[in-house]
Write a protein that holds these residues in place. Sequence first.
Motif, PDB file in Angstrom:
ATOM      1  N   PRO B 175       0.913  -1.200   0.101  1.00  0.00           N
ATOM      2  CA  PRO B 175      -0.028   0.175   0.034  1.00  0.00           C
ATOM      3  C   PRO B 175       1.014   1.349  -0.062  1.00  0.00           C
ATOM      4  O   PRO B 175       1.956   1.465   0.574  1.00  0.00           O
ATOM      5  N   ILE B 176       0.198   2.387  -0.629  1.00  0.00           N
ATOM      6  CA  ILE B 176       1.009   3.589  -0.675  1.00  0.00           C
ATOM      7  C   ILE B 176       1.096   4.203   0.549  1.00  0.00           C
ATOM      8  O   ILE B 176       0.061   4.341   1.283  1.00  0.00           O
ATOM      9  N   SER B 177       2.210   4.654   1.092  1.00  0.00           N
ATOM     10  CA  SER B 177       2.089   5.471   2.234  1.00  0.00           C
ATOM     11  C   SER B 177       2.348   6.962   1.925  1.00  0.00           C
ATOM     12  O   SER B 177       2.910   7.210   0.792  1.00  0.00           O
ATOM     13  N   ALA B 228       6.878   2.944   3.645  1.00  0.00           N
ATOM     14  CA  ALA B 228       6.692   3.928   4.719  1.00  0.00           C
ATOM     15  C   ALA B 228       7.857   4.345   5.335  1.00  0.00           C
ATOM     16  O   ALA B 228       7.781   5.584   5.756  1.00  0.00           O
ATOM     17  N   ALA B 229       8.877   3.600   5.384  1.00  0.00           N
ATOM     18  CA  ALA B 229      10.236   4.205   5.742  1.00  0.00           C
ATOM     19  C   ALA B 229      10.769   5.348   5.056  1.00  0.00           C
ATOM     20  O   ALA B 229      11.307   6.147   5.416  1.00  0.00           O
ATOM     21  N   LEU B 230      10.539   4.970   3.692  1.00  0.00           N
ATOM     22  CA  LEU B 230      11.238   6.143   2.681  1.00  0.00           C
ATOM     23  C   LEU B 230      10.475   7.240   2.868  1.00  0.00           C
ATOM     24  O   LEU B 230      10.961   8.434   2.800  1.00  0.00           O
ATOM     25  N   VAL B 231       9.171   7.114   2.922  1.00  0.00           N
ATOM     26  CA  VAL B 231       8.135   8.347   2.942  1.00  0.00           C
ATOM     27  C   VAL B 231       8.484   9.049   4.523  1.00  0.00           C
ATOM     28  O   VAL B 231       8.613  10.273   4.284  1.00  0.00           O
ATOM     29  N   GLN B 232       8.777   8.304   5.480  1.00  0.00           N
ATOM     30  CA  GLN B 232       9.116   9.132   6.767  1.00  0.00           C
ATOM     31  C   GLN B 232      10.424   9.917   6.562  1.00  0.00           C
ATOM     32  O   GLN B 232      10.518  10.724   7.148  1.00  0.00           O
TER      33      GLN B 232
END
Lengths: 262, 262
Positions: B175-177, B228-232
């Motif tokens: 899923p996209i974060s 999610a980690a990359l987005v964070q």
Amino acid sequence: MSTRSTTLQPTAAVVVIGNEILSGRTRDANLPYLATKLGEAGIRMVEARVVPDIQVRIVEAVNALRSSNTYVFTTGGIGPTHDDITARAIAAAFGVPFGRNAEAERRLRGYYDPEMINDARLSMADMPAGAELIDNPVSIAPGFRLENVHVLPGVPKILQAMVDLLIPALAGGAPISSSALTVFAAEGELASLLAEVQLKHPQVDIGSYPFFRQGRFGTTIVARAPDAALVQSAREALEARVLATGYEWMAFDAESAFPSHS
Amino acid sequence: MSTRSTTLQPTAAVVVIGNEILSGRTRDANLPYLATKLGEAGIRMVEARVVPDIQVRIVEAVNALRSSNTYVFTTGGIGPTHDDITARAIAAAFGVPFGRNAEAERRLRGYYDPEMINDARLSMADMPAGAELIDNPVSIAPGFRLENVHVLPGVPKILQAMVDLLIPALAGGAPISSSALTVFAAEGELASLLAEVQLKHPQVDIGSYPFFRQGRFGTTIVARAPDAALVQSAREALEARVLATGYEWMAFDAESAFPSHS
């Protein structure tokens, strides 16, 4: 279904450029506005595509649409940030050089105070060679036209102001006439009378749109054509058939020879 | 811009079928809903097209999209009236026979009282050979799937109920974060810090969306990736750069390590 003459009606296709529409974050408001304004000018929108902020996808869509339509409009991607790539993509689609448009730069420098001028804002003056500017009365940064492709911003209020100036100046066609009739019956009950009226009026598009609101269901029937007399004729046929069914019906427009409510 | 792995994310394209969208009469509500539901399943919508109720246009769009995308969804044109031509068009697109689907007919006959059954309603059971039915819990008339093409109705409330059952059952992806940050400054002022953060985080899509509401203007920055980690990480970089500008900012989500308002 209908055999409408293409000489009556120039065609238009729209390319909506924006990851945010495809992600569901933003609901596009520009297609309905363009559809309405084009319809008023007698220009028939025949296709729209929504593509991401990716050059090859913009090029593909624009090139697929510009040779088979009178006009193409793109929305989005001409702001000052790194994800605004439309102008460069249009240059690539046409195989022309891309660079600073002197008149666009002049307008931006006239608008921004000197300390607000930066590379990002000036990049909004970078356009394909040969671009003709499309005026932006809201925030100055112009759109542009290259051949039959008109490149507009995505922000709805700005697009609307630009379109209000631009579209009436385009060579249009016979405006579409339409007439709507609402019947409080399910589509399945009306289908055969609609099909018969459609067969007898091949140059008129007769569409049926079911609805359910405020506890009532029904079908709105819309007759459309770039010829008011043909629409009126189809409308009269529809009313006669609908009256014969005994279903409750209503209409909101002036074309009806009957009272506006059953 | 970003180099997202395609193995993480199946792709989808949507064909919205309907003269009434192109005429401006109806504003499409299905694309945003599909985009959201697909995003939740980790399926990335990469293109949408709006085409008229004309067979050759439906065939053209479906055939252009179905070989280059994991999934295709069509909306509209599967009702009981003469302008509902999608099922026949899909059969033509695949070059397969078109005819009465026995299970679909059984469901319709089970739903309608005998006196309500007519040819128009039964025509909703006419489908391409080999179609698998897609359940319609609202009004019974099923959609259908042929290979990777899923054919759905246009009425939003019915499509939504069907999609809520259908999409979670598809093979999805990560899923996209996403993470959003709003800064009360013009895009042109933020462009260069955004470009720098984008360069350092190539696998994250960083988009900027200007707004003007309630007398205030600003820019919402959205970072998205199926990780999610990359987005964070991109989010932290954005916050650090934005804090350094001194502009007022705010955020609504849980990812921020900082107070939620400057």
